[in-house]
Design an enzyme around this catalytic site. Structure first.
Site, PDB file in Angstrom:
ATOM      1  N   GLU A  41       0.598  -0.456  -0.132  1.00 29.81           N
ATOM      2  CA  GLU A  41       0.278   0.024  -0.508  1.00 29.81           C
ATOM      3  C   GLU A  41       1.011   0.930  -0.168  1.00 29.81           C
ATOM      4  OE1 GLU A  41      -3.619   1.781   3.238  1.00 29.81           O
ATOM      5  OE2 GLU A  41      -1.906   0.483   3.735  1.00 29.81           O
ATOM      6  N   LYS A 106      -9.390   2.532  -2.020  1.00 34.31           N
ATOM      7  CA  LYS A 106      -9.921   1.961  -0.940  1.00 34.31           C
ATOM      8  C   LYS A 106     -11.593   1.927  -0.595  1.00 34.31           C
ATOM      9  CE  LYS A 106      -7.165   0.900   3.622  1.00 34.31           C
ATOM     10  NZ  LYS A 106      -6.233   2.344   4.890  1.00 34.31           N
ATOM     11  N   CYS A 140      -4.692  -3.270   2.727  1.00 30.35           N
ATOM     12  CA  CYS A 140      -4.616  -3.218   3.853  1.00 30.35           C
ATOM     13  C   CYS A 140      -6.565  -3.093   4.902  1.00 30.35           C
ATOM     14  CB  CYS A 140      -3.853  -1.807   4.964  1.00 30.35           C
ATOM     15  SG  CYS A 140      -3.279  -1.788   6.310  1.00 30.35           S
TER      16      CYS A 140
END
Length: 258
Positions: A41, A106, A140
């Site tokens: 990331e 995300k 994540c």
């Protein structure tokens, strides 16, 4: 498909230095047939909330990485920060010599780490095709939420999870990666960073690939900046899904309750 995990010690907020690290990874893999190299990331900056320094309007990181994809004849997955005005978006792109294959924002900004003060969540679950594999991405903190993985697994055979996941919650990382692979009957690939970031948080890596059986297909040693490779087998995955069709029962439940 041949895949590589690039577990990096990211230089804090230094895109040029981290781009050089990427070049070293690609040189190390030269002569080895790799279809896709994956990075953590926010690959070229680390998990920084200093968006004034990290954000991009013109996809500068994507453009620079595409040149490397062309030069080294492999697709690359990289994270970057998109400038969308008042709030930014935490993006991950799959890039080949022919251009951008996938661009994902995300879904879940990490509120505990104040990401939600600087970033807004995305709203789509794109899937791309590479070497006949259908590939999706979760970033994540997204790993903690099973529903998007379930949606992606309807079409994706591989779900990539790039991360900056701290050492303090390492056991959660291992457990959730394996669980997502088992429950969705697909390959799940987590690629994390190592080292200390600008907030003094420690990362010990744990980059690995789990098969649909929950078996470890590849991993990079803890605390190590390095690369691991594995070959993913599409035919074997489809055969397992047909032989042990958990997904059909999930579909049946959803039909009964829709």
């Amino acid at each position: 498909m041949r895949i590589a995990l690039g577990q990096l010690k990211i230089n804090w907020e230094n895109k040029d230095a981290n781009l050089e690290k990427l070049k070293v990874c690609l040189e190390d893999l030269a002569g080895t047939r790799i279809d896709l190299l994956l990075l953590p990331e926010m690959s070229l900056t680390g998990f920084s909330m200093n968006t004034e320094k990290t954000k991009e309007r013109e996809k500068e990181t994507v453009c620079r990485v595409r040149k490397l994809a062309e030069a080294y004849h492999t697709a690359i997955g990289t994270g970057w920060v998109k400038d969308t005005g008042e709030f930014c978006e935490n993006h991950y792109s799959m890039i080949s010599a022919d251009g951008e294959l996938l661009d994902y924002a995300k879904l879940h900004p990490f509120s505990y780490g104040e990401e939600s003060l600087h970033f807004k969540g995305g709203g789509t679950l794109p899937v791309c095709s590479l070497r006949n594999f259908q590939i999706g991405v979760q970033i994540c903190y997204d790993l903690r939420f099973p529903e998007p993985f379930q949606i992606l697994s309807k079409s994706a055979e591989l779900i990539v999870v790039p991360a900056n996941w701290p050492s303090a919650r390492r056991e959660h990382w291992d457990t959730l990666l394996r669980a997502r692979a088992l429950e969705n009957q697909c390959y799940v690939c987590g690629v994390n960073r190592v080292g200390i970031d600008g907030y003094r948080l420690k990362y010990n890596g744990g980059s690995k690939i789990y098969s649909a059986l929950g078996e470890e297909a590849a991993s990079v040693p803890d605390e190590t900046e390095g690369i691991a490779t594995a070959t993913l087998h599409l035919t074997a995955l489809h055969q397992f899904r047909e032989k042990f069709p958990v997904w059909k029962d999930a579909d049946e439940f959803q039909l009964r309750h829709s």
